[in-house]
Write a protein that holds these residues in place. Structure first.
Motif, short mmCIF file in Angstrom:
data_model
loop_
_atom_site.label_atom_id
_atom_site.label_comp_id
_atom_site.label_asym_id
_atom_site.label_seq_id
_atom_site.Cartn_x
_atom_site.Cartn_y
_atom_site.Cartn_z
N PHE A 1 -9.35 67.30 -69.16
CA PHE A 1 -8.58 66.51 -68.20
C PHE A 1 -7.08 66.66 -68.45
CE2 PHE A 1 -6.37 62.50 -67.35
CZ PHE A 1 -6.53 62.40 -65.98
N LEU A 2 -6.66 66.50 -69.69
CA LEU A 2 -5.24 66.56 -70.01
C LEU A 2 -4.66 67.97 -69.78
CD1 LEU A 2 -5.19 64.40 -73.27
CD2 LEU A 2 -4.34 63.75 -71.01
N THR A 3 -5.45 68.99 -70.08
CA THR A 3 -4.96 70.36 -69.90
C THR A 3 -4.79 70.69 -68.42
OG1 THR A 3 -6.12 71.04 -71.92
CG2 THR A 3 -5.39 72.78 -70.43
N LEU A 4 -5.79 70.35 -67.61
CA LEU A 4 -5.67 70.62 -66.17
C LEU A 4 -4.56 69.79 -65.54
CD1 LEU A 4 -9.43 70.89 -65.08
CD2 LEU A 4 -7.77 72.74 -65.39
N THR A 5 -4.38 68.57 -66.05
CA THR A 5 -3.31 67.71 -65.52
C THR A 5 -1.94 68.28 -65.87
OG1 THR A 5 -4.75 65.78 -65.80
CG2 THR A 5 -2.42 65.35 -65.47
N ALA A 6 -1.85 68.98 -67.00
CA ALA A 6 -0.57 69.56 -67.42
C ALA A 6 -0.20 70.77 -66.59
CB ALA A 6 -0.63 69.93 -68.90
N LEU A 7 -1.17 71.38 -65.91
CA LEU A 7 -0.90 72.54 -65.07
C LEU A 7 -0.47 72.11 -63.68
CD1 LEU A 7 -3.99 74.76 -66.02
CD2 LEU A 7 -1.63 75.17 -66.69
N PRO A 8 0.42 72.85 -63.02
CA PRO A 8 0.72 72.57 -61.62
C PRO A 8 -0.55 72.72 -60.78
CG PRO A 8 2.31 74.09 -62.56
CD PRO A 8 1.21 73.95 -63.56
N PRO A 9 -0.70 71.95 -59.70
CA PRO A 9 -1.95 71.98 -58.92
C PRO A 9 -2.38 73.39 -58.50
CG PRO A 9 -0.56 70.17 -58.21
CD PRO A 9 0.25 70.95 -59.20
N GLU A 10 -1.45 74.18 -57.98
CA GLU A 10 -1.82 75.52 -57.51
C GLU A 10 -2.29 76.39 -58.66
OE1 GLU A 10 0.21 79.37 -55.29
OE2 GLU A 10 1.10 77.37 -55.03
N LYS A 11 -1.59 76.33 -59.80
CA LYS A 11 -1.98 77.12 -60.95
C LYS A 11 -3.32 76.65 -61.51
CE LYS A 11 -0.22 78.93 -65.33
NZ LYS A 11 0.91 78.96 -66.30
N ALA A 12 -3.54 75.35 -61.51
CA ALA A 12 -4.81 74.82 -61.99
C ALA A 12 -5.97 75.32 -61.14
CB ALA A 12 -4.77 73.29 -61.99
N MET A 13 -5.78 75.35 -59.83
CA MET A 13 -6.82 75.83 -58.94
C MET A 13 -7.18 77.29 -59.23
SD MET A 13 -5.53 74.17 -55.35
CE MET A 13 -6.36 75.46 -54.45
N PHE A 14 -6.17 78.14 -59.39
CA PHE A 14 -6.43 79.55 -59.66
C PHE A 14 -7.06 79.74 -61.05
CE2 PHE A 14 -3.27 80.35 -56.26
CZ PHE A 14 -4.04 81.21 -55.48
N CYS A 15 -6.62 78.95 -62.01
CA CYS A 15 -7.20 79.05 -63.35
C CYS A 15 -8.67 78.64 -63.35
CB CYS A 15 -6.42 78.18 -64.33
SG CYS A 15 -4.82 78.87 -64.82
N ILE A 16 -9.00 77.64 -62.56
CA ILE A 16 -10.40 77.22 -62.45
C ILE A 16 -11.24 78.32 -61.81
CG2 ILE A 16 -11.94 75.64 -61.22
CD1 ILE A 16 -9.76 73.48 -61.64
N LEU A 17 -10.72 78.93 -60.76
CA LEU A 17 -11.44 80.01 -60.08
C LEU A 17 -11.66 81.20 -60.99
CD1 LEU A 17 -9.67 79.96 -56.58
CD2 LEU A 17 -12.06 79.40 -57.04
N VAL A 18 -10.69 81.49 -61.85
CA VAL A 18 -10.78 82.65 -62.74
C VAL A 18 -11.49 82.31 -64.04
CG1 VAL A 18 -9.40 84.28 -64.07
CG2 VAL A 18 -8.69 83.66 -61.76
N GLY A 19 -11.21 81.14 -64.60
CA GLY A 19 -11.74 80.77 -65.91
C GLY A 19 -13.24 80.60 -65.94
N ASN A 20 -13.81 80.09 -64.85
CA ASN A 20 -15.26 79.88 -64.82
C ASN A 20 -16.04 81.19 -64.97
OD1 ASN A 20 -16.58 77.02 -64.04
ND2 ASN A 20 -14.45 77.05 -63.39
N PRO A 21 -15.80 82.20 -64.14
CA PRO A 21 -16.54 83.46 -64.32
C PRO A 21 -16.22 84.15 -65.64
CG PRO A 21 -15.54 83.35 -62.13
CD PRO A 21 -14.95 82.24 -62.93
N TYR A 22 -14.95 84.12 -66.05
CA TYR A 22 -14.56 84.82 -67.28
C TYR A 22 -15.24 84.21 -68.50
CZ TYR A 22 -11.53 87.02 -70.77
OH TYR A 22 -11.06 87.74 -71.83
N ALA A 23 -15.27 82.88 -68.57
CA ALA A 23 -15.91 82.21 -69.71
C ALA A 23 -17.41 82.51 -69.75
CB ALA A 23 -15.69 80.70 -69.62
N ARG A 24 -18.04 82.56 -68.60
CA ARG A 24 -19.47 82.84 -68.56
C ARG A 24 -19.77 84.29 -68.91
NH1 ARG A 24 -18.30 78.48 -66.16
NH2 ARG A 24 -19.83 76.87 -65.63
N MET A 25 -18.89 85.19 -68.53
CA MET A 25 -19.08 86.59 -68.91
C MET A 25 -19.00 86.77 -70.42
SD MET A 25 -16.64 89.87 -68.47
CE MET A 25 -15.85 89.29 -69.96
N LEU A 26 -17.98 86.15 -71.04
CA LEU A 26 -17.85 86.26 -72.49
C LEU A 26 -19.03 85.60 -73.21
CD1 LEU A 26 -14.04 85.59 -73.15
CD2 LEU A 26 -15.26 87.77 -73.27
#
Length: 268
Positions: A143-168
């Protein structure tokens, strides 16, 4: 005369046939709580390959989470929007990986170096002190990490981080044997070893969103790429030393911790 098939992909002679969409469909059934099984139920053997399409499920999970964050941020203050996005993921996945994370902390925290005791604790349906503390700390950090990110950047990080974490995280299946057998597995499923084609497909699913994001943005790619990879490697060493093999709970826990590392790296 052609051979007919019923709605579970089984022919009249009792042999299962696997269509091209059966295995990804099984992955969406396994990793989400969407009632897709009401529409179509793939053959049983498709579930031993769901990890090969885990990042693809991450596209859906990350997409829903980012969409909720975007819509909610229009009507609520940003911290509330972040919380709603997290809740949306919990509802979509049925807290599948969070359950694995709690079991992981309980087993590795309370089992010492006794392999069988760790496995028994992780299979126990009750949550212990380590599991509660681990979940609380994880959700607060998320929660604190996503809140620290700007909304647009948080959205893109969520879109990218989910598949990347699952691949690793899926690399655990290639790097270690399963620590239990099919009869003692919580999900009654043992993942199969990936073929070369499946490994390439897994890499494309996980790296394509990351490559697009890095190309379109000016973020520092070193932390985003190597930070989660280092966390994955050290967790692999820990799991190998304690269990000499992986479990479904280990995969779920590693996935969430890698994903959190990705967000932390983006917030630096």
């Amino acid at each position: 005369m052609g051979i007919g098939f019923d709605n579970v992909g089984r022919n009249p002679f009792g042999e299962d046939t696997v269509r091209w969409y059966d295995r990804p469909w099984a992955a969406f059934i396994f990793f989400t709580r969407l009632p897709l099984w009401r529409i179509y139920q793939p053959p049983r053997q498709c579930y031993n390959s769901v990890v090969e399409y885990w990042p693809l499920a991450g596209w859906l999970i990350g997409g829903v989470m980012a969409l909720v964050l975007w819509v909610a941020s229009m009507y609520f203050v940003y911290p509330v929007a972040v919380m709603l996005a997290i809740v949306a993921r919990l509802l979509l996945t049925g807290a599948l990986h969070e359950d694995g994370l709690a079991d992981f902390f309980d087993g590795f925290g309370g089992g010492g170096n006794d392999r069988q005791r760790i496995l028994d604790i992780m299979k126990d349906s009750h949550i212990g002190t380590y599991g509660v503390l681990g979940l609380v700390c994880y959700e607060l950090l998320l929660f604190l990490t996503l809140t620290a990110l700007p909304p647009e950047k948080a959205m893109f990080c969520i879109l990218v981080g989910n598949p990347y974490a699952r691949m690793l995280s899926a690399q655990l299946v290639m790097m270690m044997p399963y620590a239990r057998n099919e009869q003692t597995a919580k999900s009654r499923t043992v993942y199969r070893r990936m073929s070369t084609a499946a490994g390439v497909s897994l890499a494309v699913q996980g790296l394509l969103p990351l490559a697009v994001y890095l190309y379109l943005s000016d973020v520092s790619w070193e932390l985003l790429v190597f930070g989660p990879s280092l966390v994955m490697y050290f967790l692999y060493l820990l799991i190998w030393r304690k269990l000499r093999g992986y479990t479904g709970d280990c995969c779920g826990a590693v996935c969430l911790l890698i994903e959190l590392t990705f967000y932390l790296a983006a917030a630096v």
